[in-house]
Design a protein around this motif. Structure first.
Motif, PDB file in Angstrom:
ATOM      1  N   GLU A  33       0.938  -1.222  -0.011  1.00  0.00           N
ATOM      2  CA  GLU A  33      -0.029  -0.104   0.030  1.00  0.00           C
ATOM      3  C   GLU A  33       0.930   1.184   0.012  1.00  0.00           C
ATOM      4  OE1 GLU A  33      -3.719   1.779   2.641  1.00  0.00           O
ATOM      5  OE2 GLU A  33      -2.981  -0.156   2.931  1.00  0.00           O
ATOM      6  N   VAL A  34       0.433   2.283  -0.891  1.00  0.00           N
ATOM      7  CA  VAL A  34       1.357   3.458  -0.980  1.00  0.00           C
ATOM      8  C   VAL A  34       1.056   4.385   0.637  1.00  0.00           C
ATOM      9  CG1 VAL A  34       1.491   5.793  -1.971  1.00  0.00           C
ATOM     10  CG2 VAL A  34       0.904   3.569  -3.455  1.00  0.00           C
ATOM     11  N   PRO A  35       1.980   4.459   1.157  1.00  0.00           N
ATOM     12  CA  PRO A  35       1.978   5.219   2.598  1.00  0.00           C
ATOM     13  C   PRO A  35       0.927   6.508   2.546  1.00  0.00           C
ATOM     14  CG  PRO A  35       4.160   4.374   2.191  1.00  0.00           C
ATOM     15  CD  PRO A  35       3.352   4.302   0.973  1.00  0.00           C
ATOM     16  N   THR A  36       0.335   6.820   3.448  1.00  0.00           N
ATOM     17  CA  THR A  36      -0.523   8.001   3.523  1.00  0.00           C
ATOM     18  C   THR A  36       0.372   9.177   3.441  1.00  0.00           C
ATOM     19  OG1 THR A  36      -1.586   6.867   5.140  1.00  0.00           O
ATOM     20  CG2 THR A  36      -2.032   9.231   4.888  1.00  0.00           C
ATOM     21  N   SER A  37       1.727   9.038   4.011  1.00  0.00           N
ATOM     22  CA  SER A  37       2.463  10.365   3.573  1.00  0.00           C
ATOM     23  C   SER A  37       3.138  10.576   2.207  1.00  0.00           C
ATOM     24  CB  SER A  37       3.875  10.223   4.607  1.00  0.00           C
ATOM     25  OG  SER A  37       4.650   8.902   4.177  1.00  0.00           O
ATOM     26  N   VAL A  38       3.186   9.430   1.502  1.00  0.00           N
ATOM     27  CA  VAL A  38       3.563   9.507   0.176  1.00  0.00           C
ATOM     28  C   VAL A  38       2.276   9.991  -0.442  1.00  0.00           C
ATOM     29  CG1 VAL A  38       4.046   8.373  -1.929  1.00  0.00           C
ATOM     30  CG2 VAL A  38       5.235   7.867   0.131  1.00  0.00           C
ATOM     31  N   ARG A  39       1.156   9.569  -0.418  1.00  0.00           N
ATOM     32  CA  ARG A  39      -0.214   9.919  -1.030  1.00  0.00           C
ATOM     33  C   ARG A  39      -0.462  11.238  -0.875  1.00  0.00           C
ATOM     34  NH1 ARG A  39      -4.973   5.761   0.952  1.00  0.00           N
ATOM     35  NH2 ARG A  39      -3.525   4.130   1.050  1.00  0.00           N
ATOM     36  N   GLN A  40      -0.244  11.939   0.346  1.00  0.00           N
ATOM     37  CA  GLN A  40      -0.361  13.429   0.705  1.00  0.00           C
ATOM     38  C   GLN A  40       0.806  14.225   0.224  1.00  0.00           C
ATOM     39  OE1 GLN A  40      -0.798  13.261   4.746  1.00  0.00           O
ATOM     40  NE2 GLN A  40      -2.930  12.592   4.803  1.00  0.00           N
ATOM     41  N   ALA A  41       1.836  13.789  -0.266  1.00  0.00           N
ATOM     42  CA  ALA A  41       2.876  14.567  -1.008  1.00  0.00           C
ATOM     43  C   ALA A  41       2.636  14.932  -2.439  1.00  0.00           C
ATOM     44  CB  ALA A  41       4.414  13.836  -0.648  1.00  0.00           C
ATOM     45  N   PRO A  42       3.468  15.908  -2.917  1.00  0.00           N
ATOM     46  CA  PRO A  42       3.051  16.203  -3.922  1.00  0.00           C
ATOM     47  C   PRO A  42       3.498  15.010  -5.165  1.00  0.00           C
ATOM     48  CG  PRO A  42       4.206  18.076  -3.175  1.00  0.00           C
ATOM     49  CD  PRO A  42       4.163  16.845  -2.087  1.00  0.00           C
ATOM     50  N   GLY A  43       2.686  14.705  -6.154  1.00  0.00           N
ATOM     51  CA  GLY A  43       2.991  13.791  -6.842  1.00  0.00           C
ATOM     52  C   GLY A  43       2.848  12.364  -6.405  1.00  0.00           C
ATOM     53  N   GLY A  44       2.371  12.268  -5.320  1.00  0.00           N
ATOM     54  CA  GLY A  44       1.829  10.929  -4.587  1.00  0.00           C
ATOM     55  C   GLY A  44       2.913   9.940  -5.092  1.00  0.00           C
ATOM     56  N   TYR A  45       2.387   8.718  -5.536  1.00  0.00           N
ATOM     57  CA  TYR A  45       3.296   7.677  -5.898  1.00  0.00           C
ATOM     58  C   TYR A  45       3.886   8.002  -7.106  1.00  0.00           C
ATOM     59  CZ  TYR A  45      -0.467   6.940  -9.224  1.00  0.00           C
ATOM     60  OH  TYR A  45      -1.521   6.944 -10.113  1.00  0.00           O
ATOM     61  N   ARG A  46       3.912   8.890  -7.802  1.00  0.00           N
ATOM     62  CA  ARG A  46       4.906   9.130  -8.962  1.00  0.00           C
ATOM     63  C   ARG A  46       5.911   9.668  -8.591  1.00  0.00           C
ATOM     64  NH1 ARG A  46       1.689   9.925 -13.905  1.00  0.00           N
ATOM     65  NH2 ARG A  46      -0.658   9.232 -13.469  1.00  0.00           N
ATOM     66  N   SER A  47       6.466   9.971  -7.323  1.00  0.00           N
ATOM     67  CA  SER A  47       7.425  10.553  -6.933  1.00  0.00           C
ATOM     68  C   SER A  47       8.810   9.748  -6.934  1.00  0.00           C
ATOM     69  CB  SER A  47       7.568  11.168  -5.439  1.00  0.00           C
ATOM     70  OG  SER A  47       7.645  10.041  -4.613  1.00  0.00           O
ATOM     71  N   PHE A  48       9.996  10.119  -7.588  1.00  0.00           N
ATOM     72  CA  PHE A  48      11.123   9.048  -7.732  1.00  0.00           C
ATOM     73  C   PHE A  48      11.428   8.456  -6.647  1.00  0.00           C
ATOM     74  CE2 PHE A  48      15.538   8.750  -7.780  1.00  0.00           C
ATOM     75  CZ  PHE A  48      15.799   7.809  -9.156  1.00  0.00           C
ATOM     76  N   HIS A  49      11.599   8.935  -5.572  1.00  0.00           N
ATOM     77  CA  HIS A  49      12.151   8.316  -4.353  1.00  0.00           C
ATOM     78  C   HIS A  49      11.116   7.214  -3.748  1.00  0.00           C
ATOM     79  CE1 HIS A  49      15.583  11.092  -4.368  1.00  0.00           C
ATOM     80  NE2 HIS A  49      14.516  12.051  -4.471  1.00  0.00           N
ATOM     81  N   PHE A  50       9.988   7.233  -4.210  1.00  0.00           N
ATOM     82  CA  PHE A  50       9.312   6.216  -3.681  1.00  0.00           C
ATOM     83  C   PHE A  50       9.517   4.673  -4.329  1.00  0.00           C
ATOM     84  CE2 PHE A  50       5.156   3.847  -3.880  1.00  0.00           C
ATOM     85  CZ  PHE A  50       5.305   3.415  -2.643  1.00  0.00           C
ATOM     86  N   TRP A  51       9.789   5.090  -5.678  1.00  0.00           N
ATOM     87  CA  TRP A  51      10.045   3.636  -6.320  1.00  0.00           C
ATOM     88  C   TRP A  51      11.599   3.571  -6.358  1.00  0.00           C
ATOM     89  CZ3 TRP A  51       5.998   1.197  -6.887  1.00  0.00           C
ATOM     90  CH2 TRP A  51       4.578   2.041  -7.140  1.00  0.00           C
ATOM     91  N   HIS A  52      12.097   2.492  -5.880  1.00  0.00           N
ATOM     92  CA  HIS A  52      13.578   2.286  -5.643  1.00  0.00           C
ATOM     93  C   HIS A  52      13.824   0.886  -6.153  1.00  0.00           C
ATOM     94  CE1 HIS A  52      17.363   3.293  -3.865  1.00  0.00           C
ATOM     95  NE2 HIS A  52      16.725   3.925  -2.764  1.00  0.00           N
ATOM     96  N   THR A  53      14.306   0.946  -7.497  1.00  0.00           N
ATOM     97  CA  THR A  53      14.090  -0.210  -8.187  1.00  0.00           C
ATOM     98  C   THR A  53      15.669  -1.008  -8.094  1.00  0.00           C
ATOM     99  OG1 THR A  53      14.787   0.834  -9.993  1.00  0.00           O
ATOM    100  CG2 THR A  53      12.600   0.299 -10.003  1.00  0.00           C
ATOM    101  N   GLY A  54      16.761  -0.078  -7.747  1.00  0.00           N
ATOM    102  CA  GLY A  54      18.175  -0.687  -7.543  1.00  0.00           C
ATOM    103  C   GLY A  54      18.816  -0.991  -8.982  1.00  0.00           C
ATOM    104  N   ILE A  55      19.716  -1.655  -8.909  1.00  0.00           N
ATOM    105  CA  ILE A  55      20.411  -2.021 -10.302  1.00  0.00           C
ATOM    106  C   ILE A  55      19.864  -3.082 -10.672  1.00  0.00           C
ATOM    107  CG2 ILE A  55      22.472  -3.149 -11.154  1.00  0.00           C
ATOM    108  CD1 ILE A  55      23.934  -1.747  -8.683  1.00  0.00           C
TER     109      ILE A  55
END
Lengths: 59, 666
Positions: A33-55
């Motif tokens: 689940e996308v955390p509430t803090s991320v949802r409320q941030a600008p861009g929501g789940y689209r923010s770069f730092h939320f997705w951390h895909t690694g190498i």
């Protein structure tokens, strides 16, 4: 011996039917689940730092 | 054959008592007062000399007994006894109401009716061998079962032939299919055109001989056995089958004794034995009670190694028949004789009663130890050629020597069945069988048979389910082809491919530039919202790229817009090819697929992080999402236990058979 076989076979068929009817998959990633803090941030789940895909990559 | 003679009445040439030939075909009559045999012919009555006393054989038939054969009434009017090296048997002269006459042979509880027929051309006695097939012209095929050199011993009543006590005759007994039986009588001189007697093995019931008219079974006949004293140790002996016993061992001193001459004769001293059952026990097999009268150990040598087994001799007091209980490595079998003519031999196979038996072993079986009573002249070292055929749980055994061939049919018994047969005799537990027995039923065969039937049912159900899921089909909920712009152009986004439904690419959100730590180029896209129409369906995500000697990946997530729940996935597409040492090769797959489990219905957005080898231009990415896809993998997985279980059983069954046939020397 035959009762064991019957049990295993019926169990397997039951699992197969359940998987087909309920869409079960082996090894599927867990639901998150996308955390509430991320949802409320600008861009929501689209923010770069939320997705951390690694190498990733091939050879 | 109907031959009438002149004299019907006369006086005994021995004692002067009146004699009357009641049967027109009779040539000899034995005076019941003085036992002189008198023959009639064209010149009157002729004295053949005094008859010896009849030997006690335990015969159930008696003179004047009436019966019926194939609808014609008959009467037993004469008795002729033959002696050969294994004892005495009775031939009963049978006179039929329709004028015919024949013989009924009675030996060890078995009966054979036969009639003299036109002689057929057959080989001389010296050319016959036990087991040899013989075609009797117009009659059929027979098998030579034994060759005997017998002599006339005694007689009573009327007889159709002239004979002299002590004269010997050479005979060959033959058996054919359907219990057919024939005897070739070569006479004393072994003449070239032997008399042929043809008939079949019969039961007392078939002869319509009423039990109340038969002589009492040997066990009930008052035979004085208390006089038997071992000549070696003077210990008392009691014969359990006195009418048949030719050999007995003394229970006190283990001497092997001959019983034939009316007095016991010491033959050899034997080592004491320890048996699992008490002699004289009365086990019951297949509804019949037997008397345990003898035991012997036999051995064969295969590749320098000696194998032994035990044979228990069982005697049925009611019908005077013999059976064997055989024990080999604690595998038991119940054995009874069968007519050689019932067996069809063909190379490594034989057929008996429409059942095929495979050759299992061929050895020379040698008697190594004996104990108890025997109806033949058993001795240590007695050897026969034994060939065993099996069709578990049954078997056939052929034993032959220069004089006879005998076949026997065996049926496998478990130690528990043998214990049950000996119930009440004091025997408690028999050891467990060792290894796999030659006739031991394969315990996996019935399980496999049952499992195979169920496997068909279960496979059919699985297939029906697979068909149902396949026909139900899936729904493509998202499809898009993307060709990312070159990574160096940070200002433009090129999206190619057609849109599917309401799904269409949205803008570029992020760019990734290769670094030493993360040596890949990439871009991140967010799709336009798309809908998954049905809950509880799987979701198949497919990536296809056009990479060549390179790689690309799609790291993504599908995000439920309503619940903000998401699931991540990763797909890699790679393809490499070339030519090495003149041969082309390729590896990898441009297509990659993954599945997400049991999705909720609703509106979704997909995050697509597309990456590729920065040494090459960005490849074309094609992405498809399909909901409710039938899985062949699941169908395959469910078939694994359904078919795997019978497969394992089959392997175990073959392993069992392999262990069985490892003991074979066929």
């Amino acid at each position: 011996m035959s009762w064991l076989y019957t049990t295993i076979a019926i169990g397997s068929l039951g699992l197969y039917a359940s998987a087909g009817l309920l869409g079960w998959e082996f090894g599927s990633s867990a639901k998150k689940e996308v955390p509430t803090s991320v949802r409320q941030a600008p861009g929501g789940y689209r923010s770069f730092h939320f997705w951390h895909t690694g190498i990733r990559g091939g050879k | 054959m109907n031959t009438a003679f002149n004299a019907k009445v006369g006086q005994c040439t021995g004692c002067g008592a009146p004699l009357e030939f009641k049967i027109g075909t009779s040539r000899v009559i034995v005076c019941q007062h003085c036992q002189f045999a008198v023959a009639r012919g064209d010149r009157g009555l002729e004295n053949l000399g005094k008859m010896a006393d009849l030997a006690t054989t335990g015969a159930r038939l008696t003179l004047q007994l009436e019966g019926k054969w194939e609808g014609t009434a008959f009467r037993l009017v004469g008795r002729l006894q033959y002696q050969w090296k294994q004892g005495v048997w009775d031939e009963w002269y049978v006179s039929f109401n329709d004028g015919r006459w024949g013989w009924i042979a009675e030996t060890q509880g078995r009966y054979y009716i036969s009639f003299r027929v036109q002689p057929r051309p057959v080989p001389p006695l010296s050319a016959l061998r036990p087991g040899k097939s013989l075609a009797l012209g117009g009659i059929g095929a027979f098998v030579v079962t034994d060759l005997k050199q017998a002599r006339y011993l005694a007689a009573s009543g009327e007889l159709p032939e002239i004979f002299k006590v002590g004269d010997s005759v050479g005979t060959a007994d033959l058996t054919g299919r359907g219990n057919r039986f024939a005897t070739l009588d070569y006479g004393e001189s072994g003449r070239e055109d032997p008399e042929l007697f043809l008939g079949k093995e019969v039961t007392l019931e078939e002869l319509h001989l009423l039990p109340q008219n038969l002589a009492a079974p040997p066990s009930q006949q008052k035979i004085k056995t208390e006089k038997l004293i071992c000549p070696t140790c003077n210990g008392p002996l009691e014969l359990k089958a006195p009418d048949h016993t030719l050999r007995v061992t003394c229970p006190h001193c283990n001497s092997l004794l001959d019983t034939q001459q009316g007095v016991l004769k010491h033959l050899a001293h034997l080592e004491p034995v320890r048996l699992p059952f008490v002699m004289g026990s009365k086990p019951k097999f297949f509804g019949k009670e037997y008397l345990l009268i003898g035991w012997m150990e036999r051995a064969c040598t295969v590749e320098g190694e000696q194998y032994t087994w035990e044979e228990f001799l069982l005697y049925n007091e009611k019908d005077s028949s013999f059976r064997f209980l055989v024990c080999s490595e604690q595998h038991w079998s119940f054995v009874q004789p069968v007519a050689a003519g019932e067996i069809e031999e063909a190379f490594q196979l034989v057929t008996y009663r429409n059942k095929l038996y495979k050759k299992f072993s061929a050895n020379f079986a040698t008697v190594t130890r004996v104990y108890g009573e025997f109806y033949w002249e058993v001795y240590q070292g007695e050897q026969v050629q034994a060939v065993d055929y099996i069709s578990p749980p049954e078997g056939l055994s052929k034993e032959s020597n220069q004089e006879e061939v005998s076949w026997s049919h065996a049926i496998y018994l478990t130690p528990q069945e043998v214990q049950a047969a000996f119930a009440g005799t004091g025997r408690r537990d028999l050891p467990s069988p060792m290894g796999v027995g030659a006739m031991q039923p394969n315990p996996h065969r019935s399980s496999l048979s049952s499992a195979q039937k169920w496997a068909v049912v279960f496979t059919a159900i699985a297939f029906i389910l697979f068909l149902f899921f396949s026909i139900r089909g899936g729904t493509v909920v998202f499809q898009q082809t993307i060709v990312p712009e070159d990574i160096n152009d940070q200002n433009r986004v090129v999206l190619a491919g057609k849109n599917v439904g309401n799904a269409s690419p949205s803008r570029v959100d992020e760019l990734h530039f290769p670094t030493p730590q993360q040596p890949w180029a990439g871009r991140v896209y967010f799709s336009k919202p798309f809908r998954i129409p049905q809950a509880r369906r799987n979701l198949r995500i497919q990536l296809t790229s056009n990479v060549s000697n390179s790689w690309a990946f799609l790291g993504g997530a599908v995000i439920n817009q309503a619940t903000q729940e998401y699931r991540e996935f990763f797909l890699e597409s790679s393809y490499y090819s070339g030519i090495s040492d003149g041969e082309s090769w390729s590896e990898g797959d441009r297509n990659a697929t993954t599945y997400l489990s049991s999705m909720d219905d609703g509106e979704y957005v997909m995050r697509m992080e597309l990456g590729w080898n920065p040494k090459y231009p960005p490849p074309k990415f094609s992405v498809e999402l399909k909901s409710g896809v039938s899985r062949f993998l699941h169908f395959f997985l469910v078939l694994l236990p359904i078919l795997g279980f019978p497969f394992v059983l089959m392997l175990r069954m073959y392993a069992f058979e392999k262990a069985r046939w490892n003991e074979s020397n066929a």
